[in-house]
Design an enzyme around this catalytic site. Structure first.
Site, PDB file in Angstrom:
ATOM      1  N   PHE A   1      39.511  40.135  53.877  1.00  0.00           N
ATOM      2  CA  PHE A   1      39.016  39.842  52.531  1.00  0.00           C
ATOM      3  C   PHE A   1      40.141  39.545  51.551  1.00  0.00           C
ATOM      4  O   PHE A   1      40.098  39.969  50.392  1.00  0.00           O
ATOM      5  CB  PHE A   1      38.149  40.997  51.998  1.00  0.00           C
ATOM      6  CG  PHE A   1      37.455  41.765  53.074  1.00  0.00           C
ATOM      7  CD1 PHE A   1      36.595  41.108  53.953  1.00  0.00           C
ATOM      8  CD2 PHE A   1      37.668  43.112  53.254  1.00  0.00           C
ATOM      9  CE1 PHE A   1      35.966  41.795  54.973  1.00  0.00           C
ATOM     10  CE2 PHE A   1      37.055  43.805  54.277  1.00  0.00           C
ATOM     11  CZ  PHE A   1      36.188  43.146  55.134  1.00  0.00           C
ATOM     12  N   CYS A   2      41.143  38.837  51.983  1.00  0.00           N
ATOM     13  CA  CYS A   2      42.292  38.490  51.132  1.00  0.00           C
ATOM     14  C   CYS A   2      42.985  39.720  50.588  1.00  0.00           C
ATOM     15  O   CYS A   2      43.598  39.660  49.534  1.00  0.00           O
ATOM     16  CB  CYS A   2      41.889  37.615  49.942  1.00  0.00           C
ATOM     17  SG  CYS A   2      41.220  36.042  50.395  1.00  0.00           S
ATOM     18  N   ASN A   3      42.853  40.847  51.257  1.00  0.00           N
ATOM     19  CA  ASN A   3      43.509  42.051  50.774  1.00  0.00           C
ATOM     20  C   ASN A   3      44.188  42.718  51.959  1.00  0.00           C
ATOM     21  O   ASN A   3      43.728  43.730  52.477  1.00  0.00           O
ATOM     22  CB  ASN A   3      42.487  42.974  50.107  1.00  0.00           C
ATOM     23  CG  ASN A   3      43.155  44.050  49.272  1.00  0.00           C
ATOM     24  OD1 ASN A   3      44.259  44.493  49.583  1.00  0.00           O
ATOM     25  ND2 ASN A   3      42.482  44.465  48.215  1.00  0.00           N
TER      26      ASN A   3
END
Ligand code: PLP
Length: 799
Positions: free
Chosen positions: A432-434
């Protein structure tokens, strides 16, 4: 402990449901069933009345460029007031700069924040990649990474004592400025940072030291105290479902995107800048459009606008989208009105109610997930969160997890996404882009990260979900104001049915029953050498197979694979490839090859349409088109009106075209590409009939085999033997194994009737304890001799 309590009244719920009727039809790009949408942290969905009102406004009003038309400019400013009101503040306290999205806001802060000579940039490990990107722009002395605990403190209570005194902390003119950036709500876990920390940092610097230095020089001063401290709050995830009160908490910069709050429009976000924050911005190094009073072309001379936000809004604002924002706010406030029945005098406002609603759902889901256990006591779900779901002030409407089998092994998130999609449930998987949060919650140390991203070649968005049995990401479920409890229950049901092991004795029994059914056949096969039984060519992508079978029948191989395999494809009027996912009837279009022509037949009807096989006949006056298949660009030649109309007629979709691929995707070369090829572009899918036999359904074995849409069908007598192959030879042709096939979207469609049966997949998943393997991808080891062919009856030798 607590069970779910509805936040909305029956009437409110009914009004909300009416806004999302499109979920009940088949119009979703990503899904083929009635859809359950559980990715609100990706984007929430817009209400139908909101876009209807936006369309009506566009049809009714003449809206000009705000540089031309004062009225539009005033309208845009009206939206600024509304934004400020939404966050309980006003234009004396904050400036509103419209940006493209949250990321653009972060980038603007990174570019303009004045660090002086000794200011530092601090960011949090559990941050969106958009925050990491700030590192490339900031002109700080050094860059430090903080752990979440170094901002929030080990217990929230100690931080809470440093409450905001509702005033800005006067920066000292003698000191340089440092910037601390963190997310108000983690988009991976839903953890909410105690916002009380903001005032503490502005006043006293970092309470738990500076974290680890990532780059730059350390300097003499203590980086956690000896500067003026400013806070940039990435509020993109938080403000989507929570009230942010800027009277109470006063970060210097706040960025977010509007689509996460009410779904439409995309392309607009805002950066809110406090008065204090505005003073820490240096002189801009870029201008354009409305950002200046004047600029001379003949000399390096320009003057920026006086009005703060105008200096940062380069070019023309997306004014048609911005004027639509008011309807977004209105819709939210209409659908989830301030409740007057509780919450004391003022009632409970819209965002507070939404926050309660999504937290209630998340708490309910988490609690149910925690209780799911395999018969041997092993937990089904590994949950990733920091402080549990009791406190709404610490945890939002997001649940992140992975699934485990009864032996404790992890199930890949790619498979969960697939199984969910087949049941019409859309959720998000991966990091999740994290990546920082992923690393934290999955306990991936730095060496393991290198193993995943550098050596194994994982990239964001791919499906390398397990490496040596270790998950590289997770499953994320996130809620919006319109999510219903039934939606959560459907997800729970899917997980239970697909992944909870049946009682051990039941499973044994199943396998024995199957053995009983075919004892003679099994014995027979065991005595035979593995051989090539059948070839299947799919000339038109996603349509029926052309089968080559029976001893001696053969088919030529080209550098790309089996001749004519997937050489044609059907695209819709937008040029998008049509697959069986969108249109199951495709499997009723049967290809035949006769007299150097490709003949297409619909079902058993006698009407056919004919195409030349030779490319030379084809190329004449046909136009070139571009499309994408599985994210790979393909270029094709249009096959003309006759076949286009034939297809549109039988498939009942207007504007279909048939393309013939003129530049085929080249086979992967180089190590990096070899890895990627696993996902979707190996040359052949091989299926072992013996493996399929072990999964018997209430249909003929041939029918089940057909569901896999393999090219090469072998029979080895031993189920799943193919999964251990590294290389193999069929007849004279050598192949190397690219990896197991986890593609599972087609298998639920009976290839003879086009009927969909999602249960097929869950049954398979269950029988294989959650590890679905449907065959292997293989590609030619050497394509030097392009005249080769495969012949049914060829011996299969594995090495
Ligand atoms: C979504 C999100 C972003 C990025 O938002 P964009 O609209 O893609 O710019 C940044 N941070 C967090 C916490 C988010 O949830």
């Amino acid at each position: 402990m607590s069970s779910y309590q509805a936040e909305y009244s029956v009437d409110e719920q009914a009004a909300i449901d009416k806004e999302f009727t499109r979920l009940a039809t088949n119009n979703c790009y990503c899904l083929d069933n009635k859809s359950i949408y559980l990715d609100h942290a990706g984007t929430t969905l817009y209400a139908e009345s909101q876009v209807a009102a936006a369309a009506e406004q566009l049809q009714r009003d003449v809206i000009c460029n705000p540089h031309t038309c004062r009225l539009t400019g005033d309208y845009v400013d009206q939206v600024r007031y509304k934004v400020l009101e939404f966050f309980n503040t006003n234009e004396q306290e904050y400036h509103v700069i419209f940006t493209a999205n949250a990321t653009a806001g972060l980038s603007l802060v990174a570019e303009n924040f004045d660090f002086g000579t000794s200011g530092n940039f601090h960011y949090c490990q559990e941050n969106h990649t958009s925050v990491l990107g700030m590192r490339e722009r900031v002109q700080a002395r050094a860059i430090y990474m903080l752990k979440e605990e170094q901002i929030s403190g080990r217990d929230a209570a100690s931080v809470a004592s440093v409450a905001s005194v509702n005033g800005s902390f006067k920066p000292a003119a003698t000191l340089d400025n440092s910037l601390v950036t963190f997310s108000a709500q983690c988009n991976f876990s839903g953890y909410k940072m105690p916002l009380e920390a903001i005032a503490g940092i502005q006043q006293h610097g970092l309470p738990h030291g500076p974290g680890s230095r990532i780059s730059g020089e350390a300097g003499m001063a203590d980086p956690s105290h000896d500067n003026n401290f400013y806070v940039c709050l990435d509020a993109a995830s938080f403000v989507a479902t929570n009230p942010l009160d800027l009277q109470r908490y006063q970060p210097d910069y706040v960025c977010f995107s509007f689509y996460k709050i009410f779904g439409y429009p995309t392309g607009v976000g805002a950066l809110l800048v406090s008065r204090r924050g505005a003073e820490a911005f240096g002189k801009r190094r870029f201008f354009g459009g409305g950002t200046i009073n004047y600029a001379y072309p003949h000399a390096m001379d320009h003057q920026l606008r006086e009005v703060f936000h105008q200096r940062y809004e380069d070019g023309t604002l997306p004014f048609l989208s911005i004027v639509g924002l008011l309807e977004g706010f209105r819709t939210l406030e209409r659908l989830v009105p301030r409740s007057t029945t509780d919450g004391g005098g003022g009632g409970v406002a819209t965002m507070e109610r939404i926050s309660r609603h999504v937290h209630g759902l998340a708490q309910y889901l988490e609690q149910q997930l925690r209780e799911l256990k395999h018969p041997n006591g092993q937990h089904l779900i590994e949950l990733y969160n920091r402080v549990g779901y009791e406190e709404r002030s610490r945890q939002g409407g997001i649940v992140a997890f992975n699934v485990r089998t009864d032996t404790g092994a992890f199930v890949g998130f790619g498979e969960i996404a697939c199984v969910a999609a087949l049941q019409g449930i859309l959720l998000r998987t991966g990091c999740f882009c994290n990546i920082g949060a992923c690393q934290r919650y999955l306990r991936l140390d730095d060496a393991l990260m290198d193993g995943i991203y550098k050596r194994a070649g994982r990239i964001c968005g791919d499906y390398f979900d397990l490496i040596d049995g270790q998950p590289t990401g997770a499953v994320r479920v996130s809620f919006g104001y319109m999510t219903r409890r039934e939606d959560v229950d459907k997800l729970l049901k899917m997980l239970r049915l697909s992944y909870l092991a049946t009682r051990p004795q039941q499973r044994l029994q199943l396998i024995e029953e199957q053995a009983d059914e075919l004892p003679k056949a099994l014995k027979e096969w065991a005595q035979r050498r593995p051989q090539l039984l059948q070839l299947a060519i799919y000339p038109v992508k996603s349509c029926a197979a052309l089968k080559i079978e029976g001893g001696g029948a053969n088919w030529p191989l080209t550098a790309q694979g089996l001749q004519y395999d997937r050489e044609w494809m059907i695209v819709d009027m937008n040029g998008m490839a049509i697959t069986q996912k969108r249109c199951t009837e495709l499997c009723l279009i049967k290809p035949h090859i006769r007299d150097d022509q490709l003949v297409l037949q619909y079902g058993d009807l006698s009407t056919t349409v004919t195409l030349p096989l030779s490319l030379a006949d084809q190329a004449e006056n046909s136009s070139r088109c571009r499309s994408k298949v599985c994210r790979q660009p393909v270029e094709g030649l249009d096959c003309g009106d006759e076949v286009a109309e034939w297809l549109s007629g039988y498939l009942g979709m207007d504007g279909l075209r048939l393309l013939r691929q003129s530049s085929r995707r080249s086979s992967p070369s180089g190590e990096q590409q070899q890895q990627l090829s696993l996902v979707n572009q190996a040359q052949f899918l091989l299926v072992n009939r013996s493996s399929v036999r072990s999964l018997q359904f209430e249909e003929s074995l041939d029918e089940t085999v057909d569901r896999f849409r393999a090219n090469i069908i072998i029979d080895t007598g031993t189920a799943f033997e193919e999964l251990s192959y590294k290389q193999l030879t069929i007849g004279q042709v050598q192949f190397q194994v690219e990896g197991p096939c986890q593609r599972c979207d087609m298998i639920c469609i009976n290839q003879r009737t086009g009927e969909r049966s999602p249960d097929t997949l869950t049954t398979i998943s269950r029988l294989q304890s959650g590890k679905m393997r449907f065959g292997i991808y293989i590609s030619r080891s050497s394509t030097a001799n392009s005249k080769e062919q495969l012949t049914c009856g060829d011996v299969v030798l594995a090495t």
